[in-house]
Design a protein around this motif. Sequence first.
Motif, short mmCIF file in Angstrom:
data_model
loop_
_atom_site.label_atom_id
_atom_site.label_comp_id
_atom_site.label_asym_id
_atom_site.label_seq_id
_atom_site.Cartn_x
_atom_site.Cartn_y
_atom_site.Cartn_z
N ALA A 70 0.81 -1.23 0.00
CA ALA A 70 0.00 0.00 0.00
C ALA A 70 0.84 1.27 0.00
O ALA A 70 0.30 2.36 -0.15
CB ALA A 70 -0.94 -0.01 1.21
N SER A 71 2.17 1.14 0.18
CA SER A 71 2.99 2.36 0.25
C SER A 71 4.24 2.26 -0.60
O SER A 71 4.80 1.18 -0.79
CB SER A 71 3.39 2.63 1.71
OG SER A 71 4.40 1.73 2.12
N GLU A 72 4.67 3.41 -1.08
CA GLU A 72 5.89 3.48 -1.89
C GLU A 72 7.11 3.10 -1.07
O GLU A 72 8.02 2.43 -1.57
CB GLU A 72 6.06 4.90 -2.45
CG GLU A 72 5.08 5.26 -3.55
CD GLU A 72 5.38 6.61 -4.18
OE1 GLU A 72 6.32 7.29 -3.69
OE2 GLU A 72 4.69 6.98 -5.15
N GLU A 73 7.13 3.52 0.17
CA GLU A 73 8.26 3.22 1.06
C GLU A 73 8.42 1.71 1.25
O GLU A 73 9.52 1.17 1.16
CB GLU A 73 8.04 3.90 2.41
CG GLU A 73 9.24 3.75 3.35
CD GLU A 73 8.99 4.42 4.70
OE1 GLU A 73 9.80 4.18 5.61
OE2 GLU A 73 8.00 5.15 4.83
N GLU A 74 7.28 1.03 1.49
CA GLU A 74 7.30 -0.42 1.66
C GLU A 74 7.70 -1.11 0.36
O GLU A 74 8.44 -2.10 0.35
CB GLU A 74 5.92 -0.91 2.12
CG GLU A 74 5.85 -2.38 2.46
CD GLU A 74 6.57 -2.74 3.76
OE1 GLU A 74 6.88 -3.93 3.96
OE2 GLU A 74 6.82 -1.82 4.57
N ALA A 75 7.23 -0.58 -0.75
CA ALA A 75 7.55 -1.14 -2.07
C ALA A 75 9.05 -1.08 -2.32
O ALA A 75 9.67 -2.07 -2.76
CB ALA A 75 6.81 -0.38 -3.16
#
Length: 395
Positions: free
Chosen positions: A109-114
């Motif tokens: 759900a997040s760019e950071e996690e991706a």
Amino acid sequence: MYKKILFIACLTSSLMAQTAQEFKDQQMQGFSQEKKQFSVYKKTQKQEFDTYQKAQNKAYQAYKKELGIFWEEPKLSTNTKWISYTKDNKTKTNIDFKNQTITLQTITASEEEAQKNLRLALAKAVTVNTKTVQETDPLEIRISKIKKPFDIRDAKVKAEPILSTIVFENKPTKNDVKTYVTKHVQMRNIKSIDSTKVKHAKVYSLNVKLPEDTMIKRSKIYYKQVRKYADKQRLPIALIFAIMQTESSFNPRARSHIPAFGLMQIVPRTAGIDTYQYLYKKKRLVTGSYLYNSTNNIRMGSAYLHILFYKYLKDIKNLDTRLYCTIAAYNTGAGNIAWAFTKTYNMKRATPYINTKSPKEVYNKLLRDLRYEEPKHYLKMVTKRMSAYYKLYGS
């Protein structure tokens, strides 16, 4: 006295004849019993392997179904692609050896996690070895727990580099890996689309191009083994390398739909049985993990080429002609070679006709009249690649 001697001689002769006949009958009875026992053994062996293979297919399909919870079209490894997933099934690594690319995808759900997931996936892809892959792959773990037939041959997969020797000049340090990953995993290179499977999440994708000399570097990992078995089976080194590239593009995790396994794509139920018998004088089936072991795979692939060249096609007199037929037969079987010339599957009928033609005529005939397009393309590609490997490794 003479009559008495004659009577004893006749009686002895009669008893000896009876004993000889009884011995012969006992031999035939024993042979018949052994044949019956072997027939039962073969039937049991086939039934056990069928059960084993069905259990494998069931595990394969169950795993795909689980992946389908997260992925629109869940894919697993092919002969030229090694595809793996993390334990949570949300991050996928697709190494395409043929096109020399790595495609990484993660659902979050997040760019950071991706970014974090893609960094971890790329770091693993460029450092992991074949042994670790076999021991940690979720599907392989499931397959390893399936009860195997009592006489099937299994083996451990040894540790060999997959991409580390391609991406790095020397054994990479943690800093080398970090630098490589940081360079490639940047938000400007990452694309995203909405997930159709997971609410409020996106599928983030990143493509990384491998070096242009990937195929050559991959071949060098196996040079010593190829040289050893080429010498042993009296085959050109270039032939084995060309077959290997055409079969799997040097994908150590190659698995086709048939299924065929490993670098030289051995099918356990056909070439696997013939080759194991030739090598070890016993008819045995082998597992996928046995064939993911590069030594076993190259030994068996080379031995199968020997069987084709020196046994099934031995009556073809011209060696270049026989080589063309061997290459095509590795892909489509000796019977289909015969069909291209006589519209029958009998090599004994086809061979006299083949022996009247030049190598070039036979090559062109195979390209024109082989039953399927795949072996035609296969013959062209292997022949072309042999020239390249002759230049690289000599004869």
